[in-house]
Design a protein around this motif. Structure first.
Motif, mmCIF file in Angstrom:
data_model
loop_
_atom_site.group_PDB
_atom_site.id
_atom_site.type_symbol
_atom_site.label_atom_id
_atom_site.label_comp_id
_atom_site.label_asym_id
_atom_site.label_seq_id
_atom_site.Cartn_x
_atom_site.Cartn_y
_atom_site.Cartn_z
ATOM 1 N N ASP A 197 -5.981 8.191 4.848
ATOM 2 C CA ASP A 197 -5.112 8.536 5.967
ATOM 3 C C ASP A 197 -5.796 9.496 6.930
ATOM 4 O OD1 ASP A 197 -3.021 6.945 5.192
ATOM 5 O OD2 ASP A 197 -1.829 8.548 4.306
ATOM 6 N N GLU B 24 4.929 11.569 -0.325
ATOM 7 C CA GLU B 24 5.450 10.364 -0.974
ATOM 8 C C GLU B 24 4.380 9.684 -1.817
ATOM 9 O OE1 GLU B 24 7.993 7.379 -2.191
ATOM 10 O OE2 GLU B 24 8.526 9.191 -1.083
ATOM 11 N N LEU B 25 3.139 9.673 -1.323
ATOM 12 C CA LEU B 25 2.059 8.929 -1.974
ATOM 13 C C LEU B 25 1.045 9.847 -2.661
ATOM 14 C CD1 LEU B 25 1.449 6.387 0.921
ATOM 15 C CD2 LEU B 25 2.858 6.051 -1.120
ATOM 16 N N GLU C 231 6.241 2.950 0.978
ATOM 17 C CA GLU C 231 5.104 2.999 1.901
ATOM 18 C C GLU C 231 5.294 2.022 3.049
ATOM 19 O OE1 GLU C 231 0.231 2.874 2.121
ATOM 20 O OE2 GLU C 231 1.206 2.274 0.250
ATOM 21 N N MET D 179 0.991 -0.819 -3.973
ATOM 22 C CA MET D 179 1.863 -0.858 -2.788
ATOM 23 C C MET D 179 3.305 -0.717 -3.257
ATOM 24 S SD MET D 179 0.372 -1.186 0.230
ATOM 25 C CE MET D 179 1.875 -1.563 1.145
ATOM 26 N N GLU E 147 -1.595 8.948 -5.452
ATOM 27 C CA GLU E 147 -1.700 7.492 -5.480
ATOM 28 C C GLU E 147 -2.907 7.059 -4.659
ATOM 29 O OE1 GLU E 147 2.197 5.418 -5.119
ATOM 30 O OE2 GLU E 147 3.070 7.419 -5.357
ATOM 31 N N LEU F 95 7.268 3.650 5.615
ATOM 32 C CA LEU F 95 6.477 4.637 6.358
ATOM 33 C C LEU F 95 5.502 3.963 7.320
ATOM 34 C CD1 LEU F 95 5.842 7.281 3.557
ATOM 35 C CD2 LEU F 95 7.509 7.366 5.425
ATOM 36 N N ASP G 298 -4.393 7.804 -1.578
ATOM 37 C CA ASP G 298 -4.378 7.385 -0.182
ATOM 38 C C ASP G 298 -4.775 8.471 0.801
ATOM 39 O OD1 ASP G 298 -3.530 4.661 0.657
ATOM 40 O OD2 ASP G 298 -1.879 5.018 -0.714
ATOM 41 N N ARG H 220 3.831 10.734 4.234
ATOM 42 C CA ARG H 220 2.896 9.957 3.415
ATOM 43 C C ARG H 220 2.200 10.865 2.405
ATOM 44 N NH1 ARG H 220 1.267 4.845 4.635
ATOM 45 N NH2 ARG H 220 -0.709 5.271 3.587
ATOM 46 N N LYS I 192 -0.450 -2.668 5.785
ATOM 47 C CA LYS I 192 -1.280 -1.472 5.609
ATOM 48 C C LYS I 192 -2.649 -1.660 6.261
ATOM 49 C CE LYS I 192 -2.629 1.821 2.017
ATOM 50 N NZ LYS I 192 -2.310 2.257 0.642
#
Length: 510
Positions: A452, A442-443, A384, A380, A446, A387, A448, A439, A223
């Motif tokens: 991003d 999915e995240l 992820e 984590m 969480e 991805l 992020d 992302r 990451k």
């Protein structure tokens, strides 16, 4: 992870706070007789000092306040709360009018640097301990390296250049150092995670479940590399995790967010912030998660305090789910959803005019304590890592299979079986946009999304163009949303830090 109340030497940090003994998890040990002279003598001392670094993850400087901001500051959600001064620290963020006294900016800086210095104490003191097994000494050093990297990764992404400490300052005055260029901070993060990978075990058992493993270090390093734009390196470390960790994704997305599934060696989570309930009341600097209460639908009587309605999903975020995506039901309360008390989610509520709330961290009335959920927060996950690999290698056979595993699971399909209906192909237009969209969902929540958008600054996928497009859409719904400027690619340095350390300079625009 069953970790006792930590014991560590008091240490003066640049905030003017004492980086002394923190509390963590299930058991307590007396700390009133501990000094730097009589501590760091035994194996148990080494473990407790290491636990002290973990303890900052559960608090306001990390996952019990500050990290919540990075969906609100982006295009996933708004602050929510009531219509008065509730959640003012998040309202400042979403309006992109952020004073240097903002609580989020202050808590993230302070908590992260406390964590850094506790990790530094372990790395300085534990090597000299003789009454300790070689395996535990190596593990403690690896955990400290992992945690220092994690805290610095948050700091450098949020503030840009930050002071770099690789050892505890020798005196209170020695904390007053200038900011280190971000490139040097990233170099240290990379090295710490490589060292952690070498030092940490692949898994744990018993009361050590939940500690950082070598696969947590490898995943976080992937990451870090993708954040830096180092795609070959990101792909290399992502492959290590996928091929060698023994981890598999849950068949059901929602299984990632159930108390009974925490810390499973063979399953998806690579590293989780450890929470327990039964110890807190109105306290976000202890061992229980406040998200069950703060994110719960306001006044819904599903949680001990009936829900505060913070971190409310934006309508364009909710509308962006593809039909059939099972992640929606696991992530968001929408109007008509049934509550445990027989009521349903209202189409409009205080702080949530479109009737949406975050569901991912809901556990209900686990006890009578208010800010006190036992649900761990995954930092984590294997999904992820897939991805990251897809982003790193692009729409190759490898990259397509990586992103499609995540998509198949999202639609309730067998993860390893190709799906003509759901799989992306080499003909998928704008593969980068597709990965970032995956992302996003999915995240979601969480913490992020802002990171991003920031790392794609200067492209059509970056913070400013994405937020500008969202503003234009929301205007059609009668919703006003501010637009960021280049200033908002970082948080302000806390004013208390600038006052205490003349070597620090404020970020431009603040």
């Amino acid at each position: 992870m069953t970790i006792s109340k930590v014991a560590c030497a008091a240490f003066l940090l640049s905030l003017g706070l004492l980086g002394g003994c923190g509390e963590k998890f299930l058991e307590e040990a007396p700390v009133d007789q501990i000094t730097d002279a009589n501590f760091y003598q035994t194996e148990q001392d080494a473990i407790q000092a290491t636990n002290a670094a973990y303890s900052e993850l559960t608090k306001e400087g990390q996952y019990n306040l500050a990290m919540w901001a990075f969906d609100i500051w982006a295009d996933n959600s708004v602050s929510g709360g009531d219509d008065g001064n509730d959640a003012v620290e998040y309202k400042q963020l979403e309006s992109f009018s952020i004073p240097s006294t903002n609580i989020v900016a202050n808590r993230l800086w302070g908590g992260s640097f406390i964590g850094v210095q506790r990790a530094n104490l372990v790395l300085q003191k534990v090597p000299a301990i003789t009454n300790i097994s070689a395996g535990i000494k190596q593990r403690c050093l690896g955990e400290a390296q992992f945690l220092r990297a994690k805290f610095y990764f948050d700091l450098v992404r949020a503030y840009g250049d930050v002071p770099l400490f690789t050892a505890p300052p020798a005196s209170p005055e020695a904390v007053n150092i200038p900011r280190t260029p971000a490139a040097e901070v990233y170099k240290q993060i990379e090295q710490d995670l490589k060292d952690a990978f070498a030092n940490l075990p692949a898994s744990y058992a018993g009361t050590d479940l939940g500690r950082a493993t070598k696969w947590a270090a490898a995943g976080l390093l992937a990451k870090v590399y993708i954040t830096e734009g180092k795609k070959p390196e990101a792909a290399e470390w992502a492959r290590q995790v996928i091929s060698n960790s023994g981890k598999t994704m849950w068949d059901n997305y929602a299984d990632n967010f159930k108390v009974g599934n925490e810390n499973r060696n063979e399953k998806e989570s690579l590293f989780e912030v450890q929470y327990v309930n039964g110890r807190n009341e109105y306290e976000r600097n202890n061992v229980g998660s406040a998200m069950n209460e703060f994110f719960g639908p306001r006044g819904a009587n599903q949680t001990p305090g009936s829900g505060y309605g913070f971190n409310v999903p934006e309508p364009d975020f909710v509308n962006g789910y593809e039909a059939g995506d099972t992640r929606k039901a696991a992530t968001v309360w929408v109007p008509g959803d049934a509550f445990v008390d027989g009521k349903t989610q209202a189409p409009r509520a205080t702080g949530s005019p479109f009737g949406y709330n975050v569901k991912k961290w809901f556990v209900g009335k686990v006890n009578t304590n208010i800010w006190d959920s036992p649900l761990n927060v995954p930092v984590m996950r294997l999904a992820e890592v897939y991805l990251i690999l897809a982003e790193a290698v692009g729409p190759t056979t490898e990259g397509l299979e990586a992103i499609n595993k995540v998509r198949r699971r999202a639609f309730g399909l067998p993860i390893n079986t190709p799906s003509a209906a759901r799989d992306l192909t080499a003909n998928t237009p704008d593969f980068t946009a597709a990965v970032l969209r995956e992302r996003k969902y999915e995240l979601a929540f969480e913490f992020d999304r802002w990171f991003d958008l920031k790392r794609y600054n200067g492209t059509p996928y970056g913070l400013i163009p994405v937020m500008t497009a969202q503003r234009d859409f929301l205007r059609t719904l009668g919703i006003q949303r501010a637009v960021p400027t280049a200033t908002n690619l970082v948080l302000p340095i806390p004013q208390s830090e600038l006052d205490a350390n003349p070597g620090l300079k404020q970020n431009p625009g603040y």
